[in-house]
Design a protein around this motif. Structure first.
Motif, PDB file in Angstrom:
ATOM      1  N   LYS A   1      -8.033   3.830 -13.160  1.00 48.04           N
ATOM      2  CA  LYS A   1      -9.053   5.078 -13.296  1.00 48.04           C
ATOM      3  C   LYS A   1      -8.734   5.981 -14.627  1.00 48.04           C
ATOM      4  CE  LYS A   1      -7.027   7.799  -9.864  1.00 48.04           C
ATOM      5  NZ  LYS A   1      -7.239   8.405  -8.557  1.00 48.04           N
TER       6      LYS A   1
ATOM      7  N   ILE B   1      -2.265  -2.875  -3.717  1.00 54.34           N
ATOM      8  CA  ILE B   1      -2.389  -3.968  -4.509  1.00 54.34           C
ATOM      9  C   ILE B   1      -1.966  -5.175  -3.719  1.00 54.34           C
ATOM     10  CG2 ILE B   1       0.044  -4.110  -5.588  1.00 54.34           C
ATOM     11  CD1 ILE B   1      -1.118  -5.018  -8.056  1.00 54.34           C
TER      12      ILE B   1
ATOM     13  N   SER C   1      -3.717   4.100  -2.487  1.00 58.13           N
ATOM     14  CA  SER C   1      -3.691   3.009  -3.294  1.00 58.13           C
ATOM     15  C   SER C   1      -3.010   1.847  -2.800  1.00 58.13           C
ATOM     16  CB  SER C   1      -3.093   3.113  -4.763  1.00 58.13           C
ATOM     17  OG  SER C   1      -1.673   3.625  -4.663  1.00 58.13           O
TER      18      SER C   1
ATOM     19  N   ASP D   1      -2.573   3.249  -9.046  1.00 55.37           N
ATOM     20  CA  ASP D   1      -3.550   3.620  -8.937  1.00 55.37           C
ATOM     21  C   ASP D   1      -3.864   4.379 -10.282  1.00 55.37           C
ATOM     22  OD1 ASP D   1      -5.937   4.621  -7.546  1.00 55.37           O
ATOM     23  OD2 ASP D   1      -5.101   6.566  -7.035  1.00 55.37           O
TER      24      ASP D   1
ATOM     25  N   GLY E   1       0.804  -1.257   0.186  1.00 55.70           N
ATOM     26  CA  GLY E   1       0.056   0.140  -0.236  1.00 55.70           C
ATOM     27  C   GLY E   1       1.051   1.152  -0.093  1.00 55.70           C
TER      28      GLY E   1
ATOM     29  N   GLU F   1      -6.339  -4.004 -14.370  1.00 52.63           N
ATOM     30  CA  GLU F   1      -5.847  -4.820 -13.263  1.00 52.63           C
ATOM     31  C   GLU F   1      -4.301  -4.735 -12.771  1.00 52.63           C
ATOM     32  OE1 GLU F   1      -6.594  -6.823 -10.201  1.00 52.63           O
ATOM     33  OE2 GLU F   1      -8.184  -6.438 -11.511  1.00 52.63           O
TER      34      GLU F   1
ATOM     35  N   GLN G   1     -10.474  -3.477  -1.486  1.00 49.08           N
ATOM     36  CA  GLN G   1     -11.113  -2.433  -2.108  1.00 49.08           C
ATOM     37  C   GLN G   1     -12.324  -1.830  -1.475  1.00 49.08           C
ATOM     38  OE1 GLN G   1     -10.334  -2.606  -6.137  1.00 49.08           O
ATOM     39  NE2 GLN G   1      -8.340  -1.410  -5.887  1.00 49.08           N
TER      40      GLN G   1
ATOM     41  N   ALA H   1     -12.109  -0.959   2.101  1.00 51.44           N
ATOM     42  CA  ALA H   1     -11.381   0.384   2.502  1.00 51.44           C
ATOM     43  C   ALA H   1     -12.303   1.590   2.041  1.00 51.44           C
ATOM     44  CB  ALA H   1     -10.125   0.346   1.426  1.00 51.44           C
ATOM     45  N   GLY H   2     -13.186   1.463   0.925  1.00 55.20           N
ATOM     46  CA  GLY H   2     -14.154   2.392   0.522  1.00 55.20           C
ATOM     47  C   GLY H   2     -15.044   2.662   1.653  1.00 55.20           C
TER      48      GLY H   2
ATOM     49  N   LYS I   1      -3.235  -1.307 -11.300  1.00 53.42           N
ATOM     50  CA  LYS I   1      -3.611  -0.834  -9.947  1.00 53.42           C
ATOM     51  C   LYS I   1      -2.673  -0.350  -8.951  1.00 53.42           C
ATOM     52  CE  LYS I   1      -8.147  -3.194  -9.906  1.00 53.42           C
ATOM     53  NZ  LYS I   1      -9.088  -4.196  -9.225  1.00 53.42           N
TER      54      LYS I   1
ATOM     55  N   GLN J   1      -8.323  -8.569  -4.137  1.00 52.80           N
ATOM     56  CA  GLN J   1      -8.219  -7.076  -4.323  1.00 52.80           C
ATOM     57  C   GLN J   1      -9.562  -6.394  -4.226  1.00 52.80           C
ATOM     58  OE1 GLN J   1      -5.326  -5.562  -5.193  1.00 52.80           O
ATOM     59  NE2 GLN J   1      -6.145  -3.432  -5.151  1.00 52.80           N
ATOM     60  N   SER J   2     -10.603  -6.802  -4.947  1.00 54.66           N
ATOM     61  CA  SER J   2     -12.015  -6.505  -4.818  1.00 54.66           C
ATOM     62  C   SER J   2     -12.490  -6.546  -3.560  1.00 54.66           C
ATOM     63  CB  SER J   2     -12.817  -7.147  -5.924  1.00 54.66           C
ATOM     64  OG  SER J   2     -13.993  -6.632  -5.884  1.00 54.66           O
TER      65      SER J   2
END
Length: 505
Positions: free
Chosen positions: A375, A166, A164, A372, A60, A366, A148, A151-152, A369, A144-145
């Motif tokens: 996106k 992984i 960010s 970051d 991270g 993927e 995330q 975390a969100g 990531k 990972q999903s």
């Protein structure tokens, strides 16, 4: 359940009033040897036997607003116990849950440390995952999903602190492999013409590289590469600003991208013994791990399959380092320029070019990531051609890349993409400011095989805002990079009424 393991882990969690609604099994190895495995009152005992199923690594990163910009050595992060507990909870209650019921999971051989460089704090947590026999190791995408999502959902949690992150996973127990359909034929590109003046030499040896000014004209009085035999290293020359990314120092990129950068000038990453040849060539890497091309030396022994040796200037030692870690780039080349022996008869046909590394859009998103940068890519489902594009797509840590034509193509290829065609370029209208759009006033290289080829030594480019037509520019000049790829899933069949192409914006 309570954590039955290192007492300081429990104490730290209690002191910070952090509670997870999930059940958590024993954690071992974070702060010394495992303690008595007897569970405290009220704990649900861990079912036995449990077996190792994978070796995982969490990395991270977060921007530090205050404090020092760099720390000379890796340190233990005080938030590591809470991070470990949260990840363990997610493994039990989400990743490996069966029909909503937790699966008992344990972590052993846990290691956690933090490295601060250029104001970016990187935390690495490694652990071996234990689970009941017969448990299939989860894929990287599933883990990972799940992390995330957690975390969100809680920005104040241990996971929520990172800008960010992984997770990499190496299964110990093989995963079942589903049959795949036959691969589709990949279109091949037209062969490139011979490199022109101002471009990197075809043979990356010291005499050729030392004559080439490239993009490093201000460095070393007009020379990119150090003298042969510098610092007593015979037979090689080295560089830290050797033309692979304009005239900038690259301090944070993955092993494979670092290797691709050196290869754009037909050189290679240095060996451990060759690194002194790069000293004094323009970049200060005293606070950055520095990649080598090797996987073994006397100090480290044999590194893992997904590791290469990097030099740690803080300790003066070489360390086996995960390929996904962000290290610095220095390249080396041979002092002699080999000449091929003449063949007995002229060659009838050129040999086939090596297969290019190709990924589809979802695979690229993927893989980038860790920067970051996912996106920064457009969604291939947003257009009828199934094309995704980006100008800051993860070949360097999520930044806009201005460089020469050959290097732009190499940056795209390092993530499995390619320079956009003239037709694909228009999909940059779907990019947003701060998410891969970059400067719309810059010119961006496009794929060179278009009607009305440019003269020798020039390559086609388009203005970022789409105004004007194709412009032929000297291939050695510094322009923007825009990459394109195709989605993993083919676009729907066209409608009866033809739709208009993307055009320019």
């Amino acid at each position: 359940r309570r954590v039955a393991g290192a007492a300081s882990v429990v104490a730290t969690a209690a002191a910070m009033s952090v509670a997870f609604s999930a059940s958590v099994t024993r954690v071992a190895g974070l702060v010394g040897p495992p303690l008595d495995v007897t569970a405290p009152p009220g704990a649900v005992p861990l079912p036995l036997p449990i077996v190792p199923i994978s070796k995982d690594e969490f990395t991270g990163q977060q921007q530090q607003q205050n404090g020092p910009a760099s720390v000379v050595a890796a340190q233990v992060n005080p938030s590591c116990p809470l991070l470990e507990l949260q990840i363990l909870s997610i493994y039990e209650n989400t990743v490996y849950a069966v029909q909503g019921s937790p699966t008992p999971i344990a972590f052993v051989d846990v290691s956690c440390s933090t490295f601060l460089n250029e104001g970016i704090e990187t935390t690495q947590l490694t652990y071996t995952v234990l689970a009941p026999p017969g448990t299939t190791p989860a894929t990287q995408a599933i883990i990972q999903s799940a992390l995330q999502l957690a975390a969100g959902g809680d920005p104040n949690s241990a996971l929520g602190q990172f800008d960010s992150f992984i997770v990499l996973t190496d299964p110990i127990v093989p995963r079942p492999i589903a049959p795949t359909t036959a691969p589709t034929a990949s279109p091949t590109k037209a062969p490139t013409t011979e490199m022109q003046a101002g471009m990197p030499p075809e043979i990356g040896c010291c005499p050729n590289l030392q004559r080439w000014l490239g993009e490093c004209d201000p460095v070393l009085g007009g020379q990119c590469w150090g003298e042969t035999g510098k610092n007593g290293v015979p037979g090689v020359c080295g560089a830290t600003k050797g033309g692979w990314f304009a005239d900038q120092c690259v301090k944070a990129t993955t092993f494979h991208t670092a290797q691709a950068m050196c290869q754009t000038v037909n050189a290679d990453l240095c060996s451990a013994a060759e690194l002194p040849a790069t000293e004094g060539t323009g970049c200060d890497f005293s606070n950055a791990m520095l990649w080598t091309r090797e996987q073994w030396n006397l100090q480290t022994g044999r590194c893992g399959d997904k590791e290469h040796i990097a030099y740690n200037p803080a300790s003066g030692t070489f360390e086996c380092t995960r390929d996904a870690f962000l290290g610095a780039v220095a390249c080396c080349a041979s002092a002699t320029c080999p000449t091929p022996a003449p063949t007995a008869a002229p060659t009838a046909m050129p040999t086939a070019a090596p297969t290019r590394f190709v990924q589809c859009c979802e695979e690229i998103a993927e893989s980038v990531k860790i920067f970051d940068a996912a996106k920064n890519w457009t969604d291939p489902l947003d257009n009828a051609d199934g094309v995704c594009t980006s100008r800051a797509g993860g070949w360097l840590p999520g930044v806009c890349t201005n460089t020469n034509y050959v290097n732009s193509a190499a940056m795209c290829a390092s993530v499995g993409a390619a320079l956009c065609t003239r037709e694909q370029f228009g999909y940059a209208s779907e990019l947003e400011p701060g998410h891969g759009l970059c400067d719309p006033n810059d010119y961006y290289w496009i794929e060179s095989s278009w009607p009305g080829q440019c003269p020798d030594g020039e390559r086609p480019a388009l203005k970022g805002d789409g105004t004007g037509g194709v412009k032929c520019l000297d291939a050695g000049t510094i322009q923007g990079t825009q990459c394109c790829a195709l989605g993993c899933f083919p676009p729907p069949l066209p409608t009866a009424t033809p739709t208009r192409g993307p055009g320019m914006f």
